[in-house]
Design a protein around this motif. Structure first.
Motif, short mmCIF file in Angstrom:
data_model
loop_
_atom_site.label_atom_id
_atom_site.label_comp_id
_atom_site.label_asym_id
_atom_site.label_seq_id
_atom_site.Cartn_x
_atom_site.Cartn_y
_atom_site.Cartn_z
N HIS A 1 -5.36 11.78 -7.10
CA HIS A 1 -4.82 10.63 -7.09
C HIS A 1 -4.33 9.99 -6.88
O HIS A 1 -4.32 8.69 -7.07
CB HIS A 1 -2.76 11.51 -6.80
N VAL A 2 -5.15 9.71 -5.47
CA VAL A 2 -5.87 8.63 -4.84
C VAL A 2 -6.74 7.36 -5.26
O VAL A 2 -6.65 6.39 -5.44
CB VAL A 2 -6.72 8.77 -3.27
N GLN A 3 -7.44 7.91 -5.79
CA GLN A 3 -8.34 7.15 -6.73
C GLN A 3 -7.39 6.21 -8.36
O GLN A 3 -7.69 5.51 -8.10
CB GLN A 3 -9.53 8.43 -7.50
N ALA B 1 0.68 -0.88 -0.01
CA ALA B 1 -0.06 -0.19 0.00
C ALA B 1 0.61 1.05 0.28
O ALA B 1 0.68 2.30 -0.83
CB ALA B 1 -1.18 0.00 1.38
N ALA B 2 2.03 1.30 1.45
CA ALA B 2 2.50 2.05 0.83
C ALA B 2 3.24 2.34 -0.42
O ALA B 2 3.45 3.87 -1.04
CB ALA B 2 4.08 1.99 2.11
N LEU B 3 4.00 1.43 -1.16
CA LEU B 3 4.66 1.63 -2.39
C LEU B 3 4.40 2.76 -3.54
O LEU B 3 4.26 3.09 -4.37
CB LEU B 3 5.40 0.26 -2.83
N PHE B 4 2.43 1.71 -3.95
CA PHE B 4 1.50 1.96 -4.29
C PHE B 4 1.32 3.54 -4.20
O PHE B 4 -0.11 3.79 -4.58
CB PHE B 4 0.65 1.01 -4.94
N HIS B 5 0.78 4.12 -2.83
CA HIS B 5 -0.28 4.83 -2.82
C HIS B 5 -0.08 6.16 -3.23
O HIS B 5 -1.08 7.31 -3.52
CB HIS B 5 0.25 5.28 -0.80
N ASP B 6 0.59 6.74 -3.27
CA ASP B 6 1.17 8.38 -4.74
C ASP B 6 1.69 7.38 -6.25
O ASP B 6 2.07 8.45 -6.83
CB ASP B 6 2.24 8.97 -3.96
N SER B 7 1.39 6.25 -6.65
CA SER B 7 1.17 6.41 -8.09
C SER B 7 0.66 6.97 -8.54
O SER B 7 0.35 7.04 -10.46
CB SER B 7 1.52 4.65 -8.22
#
Length: 527
Positions: A118-120, A92-98
């Motif tokens: 960006h969250v969606q 979750a941390a690795l993808f949270h700002d993708s």
């Protein structure tokens, strides 16, 4: 927290091995996939073109989350996070700002235009990726819900799937905390604010400032306004958010196992640096000229002039309604690389020998003192209120801040707290008498746990105030290497010890920074 990028996954692997006696190869594989995503190597997305929300921030968040999970496990051995939850937290941390990354072929602007959505987008990227990896729908739903909880703008409702399992709920709070701490505990946090502001500008243009304001989003009109609002942001937004998340940052202290929290220490340092930056409210040329005038003996005279005018300036402070004004974020205090300058500043403000005496609770206390002194609007009598807090923290009956008055060859009490504070205000102690005079003359901390047996005790003050002094701890108040006064604590419940001395010295540093800023910002009052 800064580190070499190549070390992040190694550190996370090491934590996983220590906590669960096994590594998770899929974590390293996913980490490398996310690195490739940010490098533009995925077919559907462009490389990251932002300077603030970068892969480095993603790594910082993942490592902070892993450390907090380990701290949680060690503090709650009866309800540890299962290894599957550890893996989900890191993912979750690795993808949270993708979601900041642009779609492939989108060459207009930067990913900052996706700031408010960006969250969606992150949830979609994560979901598509894990589906391709044949993860279960339940696992994908949980990780997606955790990422949704990192939304910082507006009200965020925790998804029902996270409320069904207490450990998942706590893991989500931990992730949100890691995202915040990875930013404000960055040693380059202040230097990166212009990068964040550049992202905001593009986001404003994409959505529209009026629409954002209607939705309760704070819109900044300049980098100076953003910098000036940073202390308010930490006080009124970040700290309540971290409190709401259950003080998960406490588990970092458990992880490091020293009752010290390096993340909080850097936050305190950043707050002190913001405080120092307020000095830059005068123009650079004015500052150069004033510093030149204040060199050597002239500098001492400037501080002595400040001592005379300080009561009036403190009175002005009570009725001030305007916030801090910072006109130049890029003022540099030293001609050296940023890491060396930061470490030099940290060592000057929080020496290692001093810090070794402080507990985790002491660090949290001084974080609150720093926040109070950064924003005098919080309390009209900001110094007096901070000194009252100090008395409660150290279980001391009374205390005073004294400043040198050259005309009277004395130390004048400008801020007293305790049973006789009204009688003591503006009272003067000869600067060669008493414990405060000894500390002022010698520039050293002084402590006595039975005043009646110490020849440095000045009994006249007790007689004048009808007060009984039993024990004293005093530390010098130093500005730019010049001793301008003393902080004195009286009558502890118990005996003063090394930890009390370290706390008093730390408090004195914060007060000196506050008074130095006040001196420069109110310099016109001296003329």
């Amino acid at each position: 927290m800064k580190k070499e990028q190549t070390l992040a996954i190694d550190l996370i692997d090491a934590i996983c091995l220590e906590e669960y006696m096994q590594k998770q190869p899929e974590l390293r594989s996913i980490y490398e996939d996310v690195r490739a995503l940010y490098a533009g190597e995925w077919p559907g997305y462009e490389a990251c073109d932002l300077a603030y929300h970068t892969f480095e921030h993603v790594q910082d968040t993942a490592l902070a989350a892993a450390r907090m999970m380990a701290g949680w496990n060690r503090y709650h051995p009866d309800k540890k996070f299962p290894i599957s939850y550890f893996v989900m937290g890191v993912i979750a941390a690795l993808f949270h700002d993708s979601g900041y990354l642009k779609d492939k072929g989108d060459l207009q602007g930067t990913g900052a235009k996706h700031t408010y959505i960006h969250v969606q987008r992150s949830v979609k990227i994560l979901s598509d990726y894990l589906q391709d990896k044949e993860w279960s729908e339940g696992e994908i739903e949980v990780i997606a819900a955790m990422i949704q909880a990192t939304e910082f703008y507006g009200t965020v409702e925790v998804e029902p799937v996270l409320k069904e399992d207490n450990l998942l709920f706590f893991l989500t709070q931990l992730l949100v905390t890691a995202d915040i701490m990875a930013q404000i505990a960055d040693v380059f946090y202040l230097e990166r604010l212009p990068l964040l502001y550049a992202e905001f500008l593009e986001a404003y243009e994409s959505v529209g400032k009026d629409i954002l304001r209607e939705n309760g989003v704070r819109v900044y009109n300049s980098i100076h306004e953003l910098f000036d609002a940073t202390s308010d942001f930490i006080v009124n937004t970040v700290m309540p958010k971290l409190d709401e998340m259950g003080h998960m940052y406490d588990y970092l202290s458990v992880f490091f196992g020293t009752e010290r929290n390096p993340y909080l220490e850097i936050v305190v340092t950043n707050l002190n640096r913001i405080h120092d930056k307020q000095v830059a409210a005068v123009s650079m040329q004015d500052r150069i000229e004033l510093n030149a005038q204040a060199a050597g003996k002239e500098k001492i005279l400037c501080h002595q002039a400040m001592a005379k005018a300080l009561p009036d300036m403190l009175q002005q402070l009570k009725v001030r309604t305007t916030g801090h004004v910072v006109n130049n974020l890029l003022v540099r205090l030293h001609d050296m690389n940023q890491v060396d300058a930061t470490m030099l500043y940290l060592e000057r403000m929080l020496p290692a020998t001093l810090m070794a005496q402080l507990s985790k609770n002491d660090m949290i206390f001084f974080l609150r003192i720093a926040l109070l002194l950064l924003d005098p609007k919080l309390h009209a009598n900001v110094l007096q209120e901070s000194l009252r807090m100090m008395c409660e923290h150290l279980r001391v009956e009374s205390a005073s801040i004294l400043v040198a008055d050259c005309d009277r060859s004395a130390l004048r009490i400008i801020v007293p707290v305790g049973p006789k504070e009204e009688e003591l205000l503006n009272k003067a102690v000869p600067w060669d008498k008493g414990m405060s005079g000894w500390v002022y003359q010698h520039g050293q901390c002084g402590v006595v746990n039975d005043a009646s047996y110490d020849n440095r005790f000045y009994a006249e003050m007790d007689k004048d105030a009808a007060y009984s002094t039993k024990s004293i701890l005093a530390v010098p108040l130093i500005m730019d290497g010049v001793i301008v006064g003393v902080v004195e604590l009286i009558n502890k419940k118990g005996l003063f010890d090394q930890r009390d001395m370290a706390c008093a010295a730390c408090y004195s540093h914060l007060v000196a920074a506050f008074l130095d800023t006040l001196f420069w910002l109110c310099k016109d009052a001296l003329h």
